[in-house]
Write a protein that holds these residues in place. Structure first.
Motif, PDB file in Angstrom:
ATOM      1  N   THR A 211       0.642  -1.332  -0.048  1.00 36.26           N
ATOM      2  CA  THR A 211      -0.050  -0.137   0.173  1.00 36.26           C
ATOM      3  C   THR A 211       0.983   1.401   0.090  1.00 36.26           C
ATOM      4  O   THR A 211       0.611   2.294  -0.781  1.00 36.26           O
ATOM      5  CB  THR A 211      -0.891  -0.098   1.353  1.00 36.26           C
ATOM      6  OG1 THR A 211      -1.580  -1.267   1.253  1.00 36.26           O
ATOM      7  CG2 THR A 211      -1.854   1.022   1.176  1.00 36.26           C
ATOM      8  N   THR A 215       0.886   4.099  -2.856  1.00 35.47           N
ATOM      9  CA  THR A 215       0.548   5.471  -2.762  1.00 35.47           C
ATOM     10  C   THR A 215       1.632   6.412  -3.271  1.00 35.47           C
ATOM     11  O   THR A 215       1.457   7.438  -3.764  1.00 35.47           O
ATOM     12  CB  THR A 215       0.430   5.543  -1.024  1.00 35.47           C
ATOM     13  OG1 THR A 215      -0.406   4.789  -0.690  1.00 35.47           O
ATOM     14  CG2 THR A 215      -0.109   7.186  -0.747  1.00 35.47           C
ATOM     15  N   TYR A 218       1.506   6.716  -6.866  1.00 36.01           N
ATOM     16  CA  TYR A 218       0.320   7.356  -7.320  1.00 36.01           C
ATOM     17  C   TYR A 218       0.564   8.942  -7.405  1.00 36.01           C
ATOM     18  O   TYR A 218      -0.070   9.748  -7.972  1.00 36.01           O
ATOM     19  CB  TYR A 218      -0.834   7.281  -6.602  1.00 36.01           C
ATOM     20  CG  TYR A 218      -1.800   6.189  -7.363  1.00 36.01           C
ATOM     21  CD1 TYR A 218      -3.130   6.310  -7.719  1.00 36.01           C
ATOM     22  CD2 TYR A 218      -1.301   4.743  -7.873  1.00 36.01           C
ATOM     23  CE1 TYR A 218      -3.975   5.447  -8.259  1.00 36.01           C
ATOM     24  CE2 TYR A 218      -2.106   3.988  -8.270  1.00 36.01           C
ATOM     25  CZ  TYR A 218      -3.402   4.126  -8.851  1.00 36.01           C
ATOM     26  OH  TYR A 218      -4.104   3.546  -9.438  1.00 36.01           O
ATOM     27  N   THR A 338      -6.285   4.600   0.445  1.00 32.36           N
ATOM     28  CA  THR A 338      -5.016   5.298   0.855  1.00 32.36           C
ATOM     29  C   THR A 338      -4.416   5.967  -0.240  1.00 32.36           C
ATOM     30  O   THR A 338      -3.869   6.972  -0.141  1.00 32.36           O
ATOM     31  CB  THR A 338      -4.145   4.128   1.395  1.00 32.36           C
ATOM     32  OG1 THR A 338      -5.121   3.448   2.579  1.00 32.36           O
ATOM     33  CG2 THR A 338      -2.693   4.615   2.035  1.00 32.36           C
ATOM     34  N   ILE A 339      -4.225   5.120  -1.496  1.00 32.62           N
ATOM     35  CA  ILE A 339      -3.488   5.616  -2.489  1.00 32.62           C
ATOM     36  C   ILE A 339      -4.226   6.776  -3.434  1.00 32.62           C
ATOM     37  O   ILE A 339      -3.692   7.669  -4.010  1.00 32.62           O
ATOM     38  CB  ILE A 339      -3.219   4.499  -3.521  1.00 32.62           C
ATOM     39  CG1 ILE A 339      -4.792   3.957  -4.187  1.00 32.62           C
ATOM     40  CG2 ILE A 339      -2.536   3.492  -3.007  1.00 32.62           C
ATOM     41  CD1 ILE A 339      -4.447   3.294  -5.461  1.00 32.62           C
ATOM     42  N   GLY A 342      -2.430  10.085  -2.732  1.00 32.36           N
ATOM     43  CA  GLY A 342      -1.217  10.249  -3.535  1.00 32.36           C
ATOM     44  C   GLY A 342      -1.867  10.725  -4.965  1.00 32.36           C
ATOM     45  O   GLY A 342      -1.354  11.885  -5.543  1.00 32.36           O
TER      46      GLY A 342
END
Length: 398
Positions: A211, A215, A218, A338-339, A342
């Motif tokens: 993850t 992130t 990204y 989460t990403i 980003g």
């Protein structure tokens, strides 16, 4: 089973395919409706679009696990079509943000996560190939949509060009809604326990490291998609030629998605993911950095498309590879949420580095270095994750 892959193909045509042409809209807005705004300000439209597309997985993944994909594909089709049609009528910045950045992105997110979850249930040994086939839909969308938009906008108007795009997206999203189904029976309504469903997976260090890698990647992944066209215009290419660069980039992405998906079933998901992440950063620095002529920029666009297409194809396949089958939808949603941060910050940061307002020269070289460095950093984190998963065997087929 392959109907699920077809549904994924059509959904990705509408979701990431539409997302992949943000460079066309970014460049058009900079020279037409939003000419008075800075590139960084305009980039928030595409940035918010990519954020919602990714962050929607936090809810869509769980809904799909509980009720099945149809609960998402039908509303997704309607929201996407509505948002694109409303974009055709926009004249002010806030209207573009709401129509393109929010409404269409919500629909695209529902379509993407519903079909992704369905594919994971139908495939096991050939899962990488299935994801590659589905992900190639995004590349086809990225190839077709710029040509449609350019052809109609130059001969008619912006509004008619966007309506033509909306018709294409409706046709593909409607097909995705019809053919997508789940092999695994929905679990039914369950209590919403945020910590249990979305935070517990991060206790797995491999999942947490993957993850983190995604992130970081990204932050830079969509920067070339957004700025390759405006960079080309700044170096003397015509607006039409710059729009075609986005199509060339997505043509490379089509090959990258298919090739990485097929190869990952033999070489391992981690191995291919690490390779394409590093290649993406390498293309941005130094190759994109040194390319100022039309042939050079075209080569860079195709090469970056190939590498970044591999990243986008491997992302759901890698998460599925390290997750229990009944938690795949939820885990993909947890990662995506989460990403998304980003994706949200990446384009405005790149736009701020470019600058170019108030008569200042645009700093595209700084933006290219930024994009390349963050993607290479993400590949390093992925190497650490693979070592953790294999007990230090970096060359293992994993």
């Amino acid at each position: 089973a392959w109907l699920a892959a077809l549904g994924g193909f059509c959904a990705q045509f509408c979701s990431f395919g539409y997302m992949n042409v943000i460079g066309v809209f970014q460049t058009y807005y900079e020279t037409h409706q939003l000419i008075d705004l800075s590139p960084s300000t305009i980039s928030w439209i595409g940035s918010l679009q990519s954020f919602i597309l990714a962050f929607g997985g936090l809810f869509c993944g769980r809904i799909c696990d509980m009720y099945g994909p149809r609960w998402l594909t039908v509303p997704g089709c309607l929201l996407l079509t509505l948002g694109v049609c409303m974009t055709a009528l926009c004249t002010d910045y806030y209207q573009f943000v709401l129509a393109q950045g929010v409404c269409s992105a919500l629909g695209a997110s529902a379509l993407f996560y519903a079909t992704t979850s369905a594919i994971t249930g139908w495939f096991s040994k050939r899962r990488g190939l299935a994801f590659g086939v589905a992900a190639s839909g995004a590349s086809l969308g990225g190839i077709a949509l710029p040509f449609v938009f350019d052809a109609v906008s130059t001969r008619a108007s912006f509004a008619l060009a966007v309506y033509c795009v909306a018709i294409l997206l409706f046709a593909f999203s409607f097909t995705a809604a019809i053919v997508t189904s789940s092999r695994i029976a929905p679990s039914g309504r369950q209590p919403y326990r945020f910590i249990h469903f979305y935070l517990r997976p991060y206790r797995d260090p491999v999942f947490a490291l993957v993850t983190l890698s995604l992130t970081i990647v990204y932050f830079g992944l969509f920067v070339p998609f957004a700025f390759v066209a405006s960079h080309a215009v700044a170096n003397g290419l015509s607006l039409a030629s710059a729009f075609h660069l986005v199509a060339y980039l997505n043509a490379g992405s089509l090959a990258g998605r298919l090739f990485s998906g097929m190869l990952s079933d033999k070489a391992g998901k981690f191995t291919i993911y690490i390779l394409v992440c590093f290649m993406s950063g390498l293309v941005a620095v130094p190759f994109w950095y040194l390319s100022t002529t039309a042939p050079g920029v075209i080569v860079v666009a195709v090469a970056y498309g190939f590498a970044s297409g591999g990243v986008l194809a491997m992302y759901p396949a890698l998460i599925a590879h390290i997750s229990p089958i009944r938690e795949i939808g939820t885990r993909v949603g947890a990662v995506s949420a989460t990403i998304a941060f980003g994706a949200l910050a990446g384009l405005p940061i790149a736009g701020a580095i470019v600058g170019g307002e108030e008569g200042n020269a645009a700093n595209y070289s700084g933006m290219q270095i930024y994009a390349g460095v963050v993607m290479m950093a993400g590949s390093v984190i992925a190497v650490i994750a693979k070592c953790k998963a294999t007990g230090g065997k970096i060359l293992a087929r994993e």
